[in-house]
Design a protein around this motif. Structure first.
Motif, mmCIF file in Angstrom:
data_model
loop_
_atom_site.group_PDB
_atom_site.id
_atom_site.type_symbol
_atom_site.label_atom_id
_atom_site.label_comp_id
_atom_site.label_asym_id
_atom_site.label_seq_id
_atom_site.Cartn_x
_atom_site.Cartn_y
_atom_site.Cartn_z
ATOM 1 N N GLN A 129 0.876 -1.159 -0.227
ATOM 2 C CA GLN A 129 0.079 -0.077 0.018
ATOM 3 C C GLN A 129 0.943 1.356 -0.019
ATOM 4 O O GLN A 129 0.520 2.092 -0.694
ATOM 5 C CB GLN A 129 -1.029 -0.032 1.190
ATOM 6 N N SER A 130 1.953 1.128 0.821
ATOM 7 C CA SER A 130 2.843 2.311 0.968
ATOM 8 C C SER A 130 3.630 2.577 -0.671
ATOM 9 O O SER A 130 3.857 3.654 -1.000
ATOM 10 C CB SER A 130 4.135 2.207 1.671
ATOM 11 N N LEU A 131 3.699 1.569 -1.131
ATOM 12 C CA LEU A 131 4.611 1.672 -2.550
ATOM 13 C C LEU A 131 3.624 2.255 -3.629
ATOM 14 O O LEU A 131 3.861 3.084 -4.279
ATOM 15 C CB LEU A 131 4.773 0.140 -3.119
ATOM 16 N N VAL A 132 2.447 1.741 -3.531
ATOM 17 C CA VAL A 132 1.345 2.300 -4.487
ATOM 18 C C VAL A 132 0.880 3.619 -4.396
ATOM 19 O O VAL A 132 0.848 4.613 -5.155
ATOM 20 C CB VAL A 132 0.002 1.552 -4.865
ATOM 21 N N GLU A 133 0.953 3.925 -3.071
ATOM 22 C CA GLU A 133 0.580 5.667 -2.626
ATOM 23 C C GLU A 133 1.902 6.243 -3.151
ATOM 24 O O GLU A 133 1.598 7.513 -3.653
ATOM 25 C CB GLU A 133 0.732 5.598 -1.251
ATOM 26 N N LYS A 134 3.298 5.809 -3.139
ATOM 27 C CA LYS A 134 4.384 6.623 -3.741
ATOM 28 C C LYS A 134 4.074 6.732 -5.044
ATOM 29 O O LYS A 134 4.491 7.978 -5.755
ATOM 30 C CB LYS A 134 5.562 6.051 -3.177
ATOM 31 N N VAL A 135 3.830 5.620 -5.815
ATOM 32 C CA VAL A 135 3.797 5.556 -7.225
ATOM 33 C C VAL A 135 2.725 6.644 -7.634
ATOM 34 O O VAL A 135 2.859 7.413 -8.833
ATOM 35 C CB VAL A 135 3.953 4.155 -7.907
#
Length: 199
Positions: A90-96
């Motif tokens: 979830q953190s990754l997709v929020e950054k992307v």
């Protein structure tokens, strides 16, 4: 209220997205020479859509190779591969997708997931694939369909990746890569034209 036609387009584009993610993950695992985990098999599509999928999958691999030279990208993949759980996903997709959804960011997500799956234990890779497919279904499919779906948006996808390649001073691209890109874009245009003619 969704019409049957828009629901069919949504389902068709989700299958395309799913096949693209699965192909990218399997490709990265094979390229890394690691054991392929048990992943769902891609669904069969029409010959024209399979041809388009081949083109977009190759395009995704080429873009992945270009951004793979970026230290920040590699650090992100390595960091995600070390923890690989739903919270880090979830953190990754929020950054992307921090400020908006774009074709380039969708391709980047697919690249990150493929490269991550190749770096982690085989039994964790299916979880990452399922998180990604859920994210596509829940957050990206409406955006993709609102832009005409994968088939109708191949020009926009190619243009955004072309701009990524040629505007980045840290990732020079050769003339042969440019010719390959333009050939792919023309092939994509031909496929879209044939698909529209057949509809």
């Amino acid at each position: 209220m969704k019409t049957e036609k828009s629901e069919a387009l949504m389902a068709s584009d989700y299958e395309f997205s799913k096949n693209l993610v699965l192909r990218s993950v399997k490709d990265q695992i094979q390229r890394a020479g690691t054991c392929a985990p048990s992943l769902p098999e891609p669904q069969l599509m029409s010959a024209e859509r399979e041809q388009l999928l081949d083109q977009v999958a190759n395009f995704t691999r080429d873009i992945g190779d270009i951004i793979d030279r970026d230290i920040k990208f590699n650090n992100m993949v390595d960091g995600f591969a070390r923890v690989a759980d739903t919270q880090s996903f979830q953190s990754l997709v929020e950054k992307v997708f921090v400020d908006c959804i774009t074709w380039g960011k969708i391709i980047t997500l697919i690249c990150v997931i493929g490269k991550t799956a190749a770096k982690i234990l085989a039994n964790s890779a299916p979880d990452i694939v399922f998180w990604t497919l859920d994210y596509f279904r829940d957050y990206l499919q409406n955006w993709i369909c609102n832009r005409g779906g994968w088939v109708n948006s191949i020009y926009s996808l190619a243009r955004s990746s072309f701009e990524l390649d040629f505007s980045s001073s840290s990732s020079p691209i050769s003339l042969s890569s440019g010719v390959i890109f333009l050939g792919g874009a023309l092939l994509g245009g031909l496929i879209v034209w044939r698909l529209k003619r057949g509809a």
